[in-house]
Scaffold this active site. Structure first.
Site, PDB file in Angstrom:
ATOM      1  N   GLY A  63       9.232   2.557  11.317  1.00 45.76           N
ATOM      2  CA  GLY A  63       8.065   3.124  11.969  1.00 45.76           C
ATOM      3  C   GLY A  63       7.981   4.639  11.947  1.00 45.76           C
ATOM      4  O   GLY A  63       7.383   5.232  12.842  1.00 45.76           O
ATOM      5  N   ARG A  67      -0.454 -18.310   6.567  1.00 42.19           N
ATOM      6  CA  ARG A  67      -0.936 -16.971   6.914  1.00 42.19           C
ATOM      7  C   ARG A  67      -1.998 -17.026   8.008  1.00 42.19           C
ATOM      8  O   ARG A  67      -2.063 -16.142   8.867  1.00 42.19           O
ATOM      9  CB  ARG A  67      -1.522 -16.278   5.686  1.00 42.19           C
ATOM     10  CG  ARG A  67      -0.471 -15.667   4.799  1.00 42.19           C
ATOM     11  CD  ARG A  67      -1.096 -14.775   3.722  1.00 42.19           C
ATOM     12  NE  ARG A  67      -0.184 -14.689   2.591  1.00 42.19           N
ATOM     13  CZ  ARG A  67       0.896 -13.904   2.563  1.00 42.19           C
ATOM     14  NH1 ARG A  67       1.191 -13.140   3.580  1.00 42.19           N
ATOM     15  NH2 ARG A  67       1.679 -13.892   1.510  1.00 42.19           N
ATOM     16  N   LEU A  79      -2.448  -9.379   4.213  1.00 40.01           N
ATOM     17  CA  LEU A  79      -3.432  -9.941   5.145  1.00 40.01           C
ATOM     18  C   LEU A  79      -4.526 -10.688   4.378  1.00 40.01           C
ATOM     19  O   LEU A  79      -4.911 -10.283   3.287  1.00 40.01           O
ATOM     20  CB  LEU A  79      -4.042  -8.815   5.984  1.00 40.01           C
ATOM     21  CG  LEU A  79      -3.022  -8.090   6.877  1.00 40.01           C
ATOM     22  CD1 LEU A  79      -3.609  -6.801   7.427  1.00 40.01           C
ATOM     23  CD2 LEU A  79      -2.544  -9.005   8.005  1.00 40.01           C
ATOM     24  N   ASN A  89      -4.635   1.958   5.620  1.00 38.94           N
ATOM     25  CA  ASN A  89      -3.279   1.651   5.171  1.00 38.94           C
ATOM     26  C   ASN A  89      -2.719   2.869   4.458  1.00 38.94           C
ATOM     27  O   ASN A  89      -3.475   3.619   3.822  1.00 38.94           O
ATOM     28  CB  ASN A  89      -3.304   0.464   4.199  1.00 38.94           C
ATOM     29  CG  ASN A  89      -1.918   0.106   3.677  1.00 38.94           C
ATOM     30  OD1 ASN A  89      -0.949   0.055   4.454  1.00 38.94           O
ATOM     31  ND2 ASN A  89      -1.798  -0.120   2.379  1.00 38.94           N
ATOM     32  N   HIS A 101      -0.004   3.792   1.477  1.00 42.22           N
ATOM     33  CA  HIS A 101       0.712   3.159   0.364  1.00 42.22           C
ATOM     34  C   HIS A 101       1.472   4.241  -0.406  1.00 42.22           C
ATOM     35  O   HIS A 101       0.899   5.294  -0.705  1.00 42.22           O
ATOM     36  CB  HIS A 101      -0.279   2.442  -0.558  1.00 42.22           C
ATOM     37  CG  HIS A 101       0.397   1.730  -1.687  1.00 42.22           C
ATOM     38  ND1 HIS A 101       1.095   0.557  -1.500  1.00 42.22           N
ATOM     39  CD2 HIS A 101       0.527   2.043  -2.999  1.00 42.22           C
ATOM     40  CE1 HIS A 101       1.610   0.170  -2.662  1.00 42.22           C
ATOM     41  NE2 HIS A 101       1.280   1.052  -3.587  1.00 42.22           N
ATOM     42  N   LEU A 135      -5.650  -6.307  -2.553  1.00 40.68           N
ATOM     43  CA  LEU A 135      -4.391  -5.645  -2.169  1.00 40.68           C
ATOM     44  C   LEU A 135      -4.341  -4.189  -2.643  1.00 40.68           C
ATOM     45  O   LEU A 135      -4.538  -3.913  -3.825  1.00 40.68           O
ATOM     46  CB  LEU A 135      -3.203  -6.425  -2.766  1.00 40.68           C
ATOM     47  CG  LEU A 135      -1.820  -5.870  -2.410  1.00 40.68           C
ATOM     48  CD1 LEU A 135      -1.499  -6.113  -0.951  1.00 40.68           C
ATOM     49  CD2 LEU A 135      -0.745  -6.459  -3.302  1.00 40.68           C
ATOM     50  N   ASP A 136      -4.035  -3.277  -1.707  1.00 38.02           N
ATOM     51  CA  ASP A 136      -3.860  -1.859  -2.019  1.00 38.02           C
ATOM     52  C   ASP A 136      -5.051  -1.306  -2.796  1.00 38.02           C
ATOM     53  O   ASP A 136      -4.901  -0.564  -3.774  1.00 38.02           O
ATOM     54  CB  ASP A 136      -2.539  -1.632  -2.784  1.00 38.02           C
ATOM     55  CG  ASP A 136      -1.335  -2.009  -1.945  1.00 38.02           C
ATOM     56  OD1 ASP A 136      -1.424  -1.899  -0.708  1.00 38.02           O
ATOM     57  OD2 ASP A 136      -0.320  -2.429  -2.515  1.00 38.02           O
TER      58      ASP A 136
HETATM   59  C1  GAR Z   1       6.377   3.871   3.931  1.00 36.80           C
HETATM   60  O1  GAR Z   1       6.891   4.554   2.819  1.00 36.80           O
HETATM   61  C2  GAR Z   1       5.062   3.221   3.588  1.00 36.80           C
HETATM   62  O2  GAR Z   1       4.270   3.977   2.717  1.00 36.80           O
HETATM   63  C3  GAR Z   1       5.531   1.969   2.909  1.00 36.80           C
HETATM   64  O3  GAR Z   1       6.618   1.532   3.689  1.00 36.80           O
HETATM   65  C4  GAR Z   1       7.260   2.660   4.280  1.00 36.80           C
HETATM   66  C5  GAR Z   1       7.376   2.436   5.758  1.00 36.80           C
HETATM   67  O4  GAR Z   1       8.145   3.428   6.382  1.00 36.80           O
HETATM   68  N1  GAR Z   1       4.471   0.993   2.874  1.00 36.80           N
HETATM   69  C6  GAR Z   1       4.348   0.064   1.947  1.00 36.80           C
HETATM   70  O5  GAR Z   1       5.121  -0.062   1.015  1.00 36.80           O
HETATM   71  C7  GAR Z   1       3.147  -0.840   2.120  1.00 36.80           C
HETATM   72  N2  GAR Z   1       3.105  -1.840   1.104  1.00 36.80           N
HETATM   73  P1  GAR Z   1       8.038   3.667   7.964  1.00 36.80           P
HETATM   74  O6  GAR Z   1       8.248   2.314   8.649  1.00 36.80           O
HETATM   75  O7  GAR Z   1       9.173   4.604   8.260  1.00 36.80           O
HETATM   76  O8  GAR Z   1       6.698   4.242   8.268  1.00 36.80           O
END
Ligand code: GAR
Length: 196
Positions: A12, A65, A93, A107, A109, A144-145
């Protein structure tokens, strides 16, 4: 204030960057941090900030899901967010769920979309020999994305980089980009943010 729910799966750090940015004259405040894993490290960080937390374990709903999302919808609807930020939320989702929050869900990415949708973005950028890499905040749509880009930040790929080193460099920029985009978005301005 606009109400912001943040969905996480892990540590997080993006959630912390977003939550800590929502203070003072910021047009939004966090209303919920929601995880798909009751052990997600980010939940304690949210609690420590006095933010309401909830978790809905996806594992009992493996292969269903719709059932997982129905369970997810309960705390989410109760929190009545104006904006949902996916921040390292690692569950795909369904279109039904996404459409429910159309135009209100963001989101982050870890790639310069449209490059490298999906997983292992840092290894894929290295493998391709890219000279730069980065992160994207976008509006979530059923694909997605995909969805309108609301901001990007770039980093150089350096000699001797490995996926972990590159990921750390990108993550630093994620923590700048996502709050910058959210501030603008919460004020009703959807023009993209370009960093640095
Ligand atoms: C981040 O780098 C985010 O961009 C990536 O996961 C990490 C979470 O870190 N998200 C994805 O890959 C989404 N498919 P965090 O929990 O420390 O924010």
């Amino acid at each position: 204030h606009k109400r912001v729910a943040i969905l996480i799966s892990g540590g997080g750090s993006n959630m912390v960057a977003l939550a800590d940015s929502m203070a003072g004259d910021h047009p939004a405040r966090p209303c919920l941090v929601l995880a798909n894993d009751p052990d997600a490290g980010g939940l304690d960080k949210a609690r420590a900030r006095g933010i309401a937390v909830a978790s809905v374990d996806h594992r009992p709903h493996a292969g269903d899901r719709a059932a997982f999302e129905a369970a997810l919808m309960e705390p989410l609807e109760a929190a009545a967010p104006d904006i949902i930020c996916l921040a390292g939320f690692m569950r795909v989702l369904t279109p039904d769920f996404v459409n429910r929050w159309q135009g209100r869900m963001l989101n982050i990415h870890p790639s310069l979309l449209p490059k490298y949708r999906g997983l292992n973005t840092h290894a894929r950028a290295l493998e391709a020999g890219d000279g730069e890499h980065g992160c994207t905040v976008h509006e979530v749509t059923a694909a997605l994305d995909d969805g309108p880009v609301l901001g990007q930040a770039r980093v150089p790929v350096l000699p001797g980089d490995n996926p972990a080193a590159l990921a750390a460099r990108v993550l630093e920029q994620e923590h700048r980009l996502y709050p910058a985009v959210l501030r603008r978005f919460a004020a009703g301005d959807r023009r993209p943010v370009w960093l640095p």
